[in-house]
Design a protein around this motif. Structure first.
Motif, PDB file in Angstrom:
ATOM      1  N   VAL A   1       9.461  -6.111  -9.033  1.00 57.19           N
ATOM      2  CA  VAL A   1       8.179  -5.456  -8.838  1.00 57.19           C
ATOM      3  C   VAL A   1       8.439  -4.085  -8.220  1.00 57.19           C
ATOM      4  CG1 VAL A   1       5.935  -5.576  -7.720  1.00 57.19           C
ATOM      5  CG2 VAL A   1       7.033  -7.666  -8.536  1.00 57.19           C
ATOM      6  N   GLU A   2       7.791  -3.054  -8.767  1.00 55.37           N
ATOM      7  CA  GLU A   2       8.055  -1.689  -8.316  1.00 55.37           C
ATOM      8  C   GLU A   2       6.738  -0.947  -8.095  1.00 55.37           C
ATOM      9  OE1 GLU A   2      11.506   1.005  -9.778  1.00 55.37           O
ATOM     10  OE2 GLU A   2       9.754   1.526 -11.002  1.00 55.37           O
ATOM     11  N   PHE A   3       6.571  -0.394  -6.905  1.00 50.03           N
ATOM     12  CA  PHE A   3       5.383   0.386  -6.561  1.00 50.03           C
ATOM     13  C   PHE A   3       5.744   1.866  -6.507  1.00 50.03           C
ATOM     14  CE2 PHE A   3       5.007  -3.755  -4.436  1.00 50.03           C
ATOM     15  CZ  PHE A   3       3.830  -4.224  -5.005  1.00 50.03           C
ATOM     16  N   LYS A   4       4.890   2.704  -7.113  1.00 53.57           N
ATOM     17  CA  LYS A   4       5.107   4.156  -7.059  1.00 53.57           C
ATOM     18  C   LYS A   4       3.877   4.827  -6.440  1.00 53.57           C
ATOM     19  CE  LYS A   4       8.337   4.626 -10.935  1.00 53.57           C
ATOM     20  NZ  LYS A   4       9.463   5.155 -10.148  1.00 53.57           N
ATOM     21  N   PHE A   5       4.120   5.863  -5.673  1.00 53.83           N
ATOM     22  CA  PHE A   5       3.063   6.622  -5.017  1.00 53.83           C
ATOM     23  C   PHE A   5       3.142   8.057  -5.519  1.00 53.83           C
ATOM     24  CE2 PHE A   5       3.899   2.989  -2.464  1.00 53.83           C
ATOM     25  CZ  PHE A   5       2.745   2.684  -1.760  1.00 53.83           C
ATOM     26  N   TRP A   6       2.008   8.560  -6.077  1.00 47.25           N
ATOM     27  CA  TRP A   6       1.954   9.894  -6.653  1.00 47.25           C
ATOM     28  C   TRP A   6       1.007  10.774  -5.839  1.00 47.25           C
ATOM     29  CZ3 TRP A   6       4.932  10.026 -11.178  1.00 47.25           C
ATOM     30  CH2 TRP A   6       5.235   8.784 -11.730  1.00 47.25           C
ATOM     31  N   ASN A   7       1.379  12.046  -5.648  1.00 48.74           N
ATOM     32  CA  ASN A   7       0.505  12.994  -4.981  1.00 48.74           C
ATOM     33  C   ASN A   7      -0.722  13.229  -5.858  1.00 48.74           C
ATOM     34  OD1 ASN A   7      -0.675  15.686  -4.322  1.00 48.74           O
ATOM     35  ND2 ASN A   7       0.974  15.724  -2.807  1.00 48.74           N
ATOM     36  N   SER A   8      -1.920  12.954  -5.346  1.00 46.00           N
ATOM     37  CA  SER A   8      -3.128  13.012  -6.168  1.00 46.00           C
ATOM     38  C   SER A   8      -3.574  14.429  -6.488  1.00 46.00           C
ATOM     39  CB  SER A   8      -4.278  12.264  -5.476  1.00 46.00           C
ATOM     40  OG  SER A   8      -4.666  12.934  -4.288  1.00 46.00           O
ATOM     41  N   GLN A   9      -2.972  15.441  -5.816  1.00 46.22           N
ATOM     42  CA  GLN A   9      -3.326  16.842  -6.081  1.00 46.22           C
ATOM     43  C   GLN A   9      -2.372  17.506  -7.062  1.00 46.22           C
ATOM     44  OE1 GLN A   9      -6.153  18.152  -4.951  1.00 46.22           O
ATOM     45  NE2 GLN A   9      -6.621  16.279  -3.817  1.00 46.22           N
ATOM     46  N   THR A  10      -1.094  17.114  -7.007  1.00 50.04           N
ATOM     47  CA  THR A  10      -0.086  17.771  -7.843  1.00 50.04           C
ATOM     48  C   THR A  10       0.501  16.867  -8.922  1.00 50.04           C
ATOM     49  OG1 THR A  10       1.752  17.150  -6.386  1.00 50.04           O
ATOM     50  CG2 THR A  10       0.550  19.176  -5.851  1.00 50.04           C
ATOM     51  N   GLY A  11       0.392  15.547  -8.734  1.00 60.06           N
ATOM     52  CA  GLY A  11       0.996  14.626  -9.677  1.00 60.06           C
ATOM     53  C   GLY A  11       2.458  14.349  -9.423  1.00 60.06           C
ATOM     54  N   GLU A  12       3.024  14.922  -8.376  1.00 60.04           N
ATOM     55  CA  GLU A  12       4.435  14.698  -8.069  1.00 60.04           C
ATOM     56  C   GLU A  12       4.649  13.297  -7.499  1.00 60.04           C
ATOM     57  OE1 GLU A  12       5.657  17.754  -5.440  1.00 60.04           O
ATOM     58  OE2 GLU A  12       5.545  19.350  -6.962  1.00 60.04           O
ATOM     59  N   LEU A  13       5.783  12.692  -7.871  1.00 60.68           N
ATOM     60  CA  LEU A  13       6.131  11.377  -7.330  1.00 60.68           C
ATOM     61  C   LEU A  13       6.539  11.530  -5.876  1.00 60.68           C
ATOM     62  CD1 LEU A  13       6.617   8.346  -7.808  1.00 60.68           C
ATOM     63  CD2 LEU A  13       8.952   8.928  -8.506  1.00 60.68           C
ATOM     64  N   TRP A  14       5.826  10.830  -4.984  1.00 62.23           N
ATOM     65  CA  TRP A  14       6.090  10.922  -3.557  1.00 62.23           C
ATOM     66  C   TRP A  14       7.177   9.934  -3.138  1.00 62.23           C
ATOM     67  CZ3 TRP A  14       3.374   7.840   0.643  1.00 62.23           C
ATOM     68  CH2 TRP A  14       3.782   8.272   1.908  1.00 62.23           C
ATOM     69  N   LYS A  15       7.008   8.663  -3.499  1.00 63.07           N
ATOM     70  CA  LYS A  15       8.031   7.675  -3.163  1.00 63.07           C
ATOM     71  C   LYS A  15       7.906   6.458  -4.065  1.00 63.07           C
ATOM     72  CE  LYS A  15       5.522   5.144   0.485  1.00 63.07           C
ATOM     73  NZ  LYS A  15       5.593   4.659   1.877  1.00 63.07           N
ATOM     74  N   THR A  16       8.992   5.674  -4.120  1.00 67.08           N
ATOM     75  CA  THR A  16       9.035   4.416  -4.864  1.00 67.08           C
ATOM     76  C   THR A  16       9.415   3.306  -3.894  1.00 67.08           C
ATOM     77  OG1 THR A  16       9.700   5.521  -6.912  1.00 67.08           O
ATOM     78  CG2 THR A  16      10.122   3.152  -6.758  1.00 67.08           C
ATOM     79  N   VAL A  17       8.690   2.201  -3.953  1.00 65.61           N
ATOM     80  CA  VAL A  17       8.957   1.057  -3.078  1.00 65.61           C
ATOM     81  C   VAL A  17       9.298  -0.151  -3.940  1.00 65.61           C
ATOM     82  CG1 VAL A  17       7.998  -0.516  -1.353  1.00 65.61           C
ATOM     83  CG2 VAL A  17       7.402   1.913  -1.294  1.00 65.61           C
ATOM     84  N   ALA A  18      10.428  -0.781  -3.669  1.00 67.20           N
ATOM     85  CA  ALA A  18      10.840  -1.979  -4.400  1.00 67.20           C
ATOM     86  C   ALA A  18      10.167  -3.203  -3.802  1.00 67.20           C
ATOM     87  CB  ALA A  18      12.356  -2.128  -4.352  1.00 67.20           C
ATOM     88  N   GLY A  19       9.508  -3.978  -4.663  1.00 67.39           N
ATOM     89  CA  GLY A  19       8.888  -5.223  -4.229  1.00 67.39           C
ATOM     90  C   GLY A  19       9.822  -6.395  -4.457  1.00 67.39           C
ATOM     91  N   PRO A  20       9.307  -7.612  -4.366  1.00 63.12           N
ATOM     92  CA  PRO A  20      10.153  -8.792  -4.554  1.00 63.12           C
ATOM     93  C   PRO A  20      10.567  -8.980  -5.998  1.00 63.12           C
ATOM     94  CG  PRO A  20       7.864  -9.427  -4.278  1.00 63.12           C
ATOM     95  CD  PRO A  20       7.927  -7.958  -4.019  1.00 63.12           C
TER      96      PRO A  20
END
Length: 411
Positions: free
Chosen positions: A220-239
């Motif tokens: 499982v993989e979570f990604k967080f994107w900057n809502s103003q620029t669309g740049e990938l902020w960080k990726t979090v690995a789930g279980p």
């Protein structure tokens, strides 16, 4: 599901004849008027008139749907000020020939069209203030061995324009949502290890009867994107979970992952840390649908519905994974009220003549019992709450949908 009623089949056939006549110019210019075609068109109009509802049910109000034809999905913004409607477009000349759907943002009070999006996507969520839209796009892929590519999109509703499109991915993105502060857009996907060409060939030699796509543990993989620029902020690995479905809570604090083809648990995770928080354990059949309550305190799970069995719906406490109550129903869709005290289900069943019947049931979650049943009429019923006491339903009548708002507050 194949038991579409005879009126619908006749109507579709007659529509095909009438469209064909229009495309070749029957009765145009000096051409002779075809009385036979006129008779068919008159019969078609009579069938459409008989199938369309004439009166709004007592205690209900209707939201005009002149902006849309056949509605396939709708969603209410968290602040209850807007409705997202996915439907065919009556202005499209091909709309009677199963044209691609478009997305409309409308005012829930009068059906006024606020904006329209032509670019297709398969899942979207409003920002918490209802002013922006985040969506997952799906397009045909050109890479051998894959069927689609996916992207992340953000739009400003007032302008009706996409602000950016980012994140091309060959892995299906299951869900998208906004962070509480609106600064980030979050996505969840379930990935598997990518094998080299040599590893793939060796696997096929050693295990020719197994699917290559099932090699390795899924992640499982979570990604967080900057809502103003669309740049990938960080990726979090789930279980590491053998799941094929995932959803996010409205505020993005929780995720639910499960397998829709095998009996198993629904696992609750934290997208911020990737940590497993709890499990909903004890399903008898594979789970087809999971929804979070708007506050994120409860979940509802719906097991597989077949012609011979009912679909078991269970209500769970998110924090502990405790099963609070359960219902047997013919539900194919579910929606929580904002305060999580009511659950609405759109139900599909077959009568003795094998005809499809739709109805809507309102359940009291605290007591685990039915409070009322509604007859929306038409086909393909859908449900969503406009408020704690107002339920929005949509159903198709003669290839044209109507939306009704009903007061479902308990006496």
């Amino acid at each position: 599901m194949a038991g579409i009623n005879i009126h619908t089949r006749c109507l579709l056939a007659l529509c095909g004849v009438a469209i064909g006549c229009g495309s070749i110019g029957c009765g145009g210019g000096d051409a002779k008027i075809d009385e036979h075609q006129l008779a068919i068109r008159k019969q078609q109009m009579e069938i459409e008139k008989s199938l369309k509802p004439v009166e709004v049910p007592d205690g209900a109000r209707e939201i005009p749907t002149s902006f849309a034809g056949s509605i396939s999905e709708f969603k209410i913004s968290p602040d209850r000020s807007r409705i997202l409607v996915v439907a065919t477009d009556p202005a499209d000349e091909r709309s009677r020939d199963f044209s691609p759907s478009k997305t409309f943002i409308v005012d829930p009070t009068d059906g006024r069209l606020l904006s329209k999006f032509d670019l297709p996507f398969y899942h979207a969520e409003f920002s918490l203030d209802g002013r922006r839209l985040a969506a997952i796009g799906e397009m045909p892929a050109s890479v051998e061995g894959t069927t689609s590519i996916y992207d992340v999109r953000v739009a400003d509703i007032a302008s009706g324009q996409w602000q950016f499109i980012v994140g091309k991915s060959l892995v299906r993105i299951h869900a998208i949502c906004w962070s509480e502060d609106g600064q980030h857009v979050m996505t969840v996907a379930i990935t598997r290890p990518v094998l080299s060409k040599e590893e793939s060939e060796q696997f096929r030699r050693e295990k020719p009867d197994e699917l290559l796509s099932l090699v390795g543990d899924s992640q499982v993989e979570f990604k967080f994107w900057n809502s103003q620029t669309g740049e990938l902020w960080k990726t979090v690995a789930g279980p590491k979970l053998e799941g094929d479905r995932a959803i996010l809570s409205q505020d993005g604090r929780f995720a639910a992952i499960w397998n829709s083809t095998n009996v198993g648990d629904v696992v609750i995770c934290s997208p911020a840390t990737g940590e497993e928080l709890s499990r909903c354990v004890g399903h008898d059949l594979a789970v087809q649908e999971v929804i979070f309550g708007p506050a994120g305190n409860l979940l509802a799970t719906r097991e597989t519905l077949t012609e011979d069995t009912t679909a078991n719906i269970a209500i769970w406490e998110r924090k502990s994974g405790e099963r609070l109550c359960e219902f047997d129903s013919h539900a194919v869709r579910m929606a929580f009220s904002p305060d999580e005290r009511l659950l609405a289900t759109a139900n599909l069943s077959l009568d003795e003549q094998k005809q499809l019947n739709w109805d809507v049931t309102i359940w009291n979650v605290d007591r685990g019992e039915i409070t009322r049943t509604l007859e929306p009429g038409g086909e393909n019923a859908r449900v969503a709450f406009l408020s704690n006491r107002e339920l929005l339903t949509s159903s198709i009548h003669s290839r044209k949908s109507r939306m009704l708002v009903r007061d479902v507050a308990e006496p």
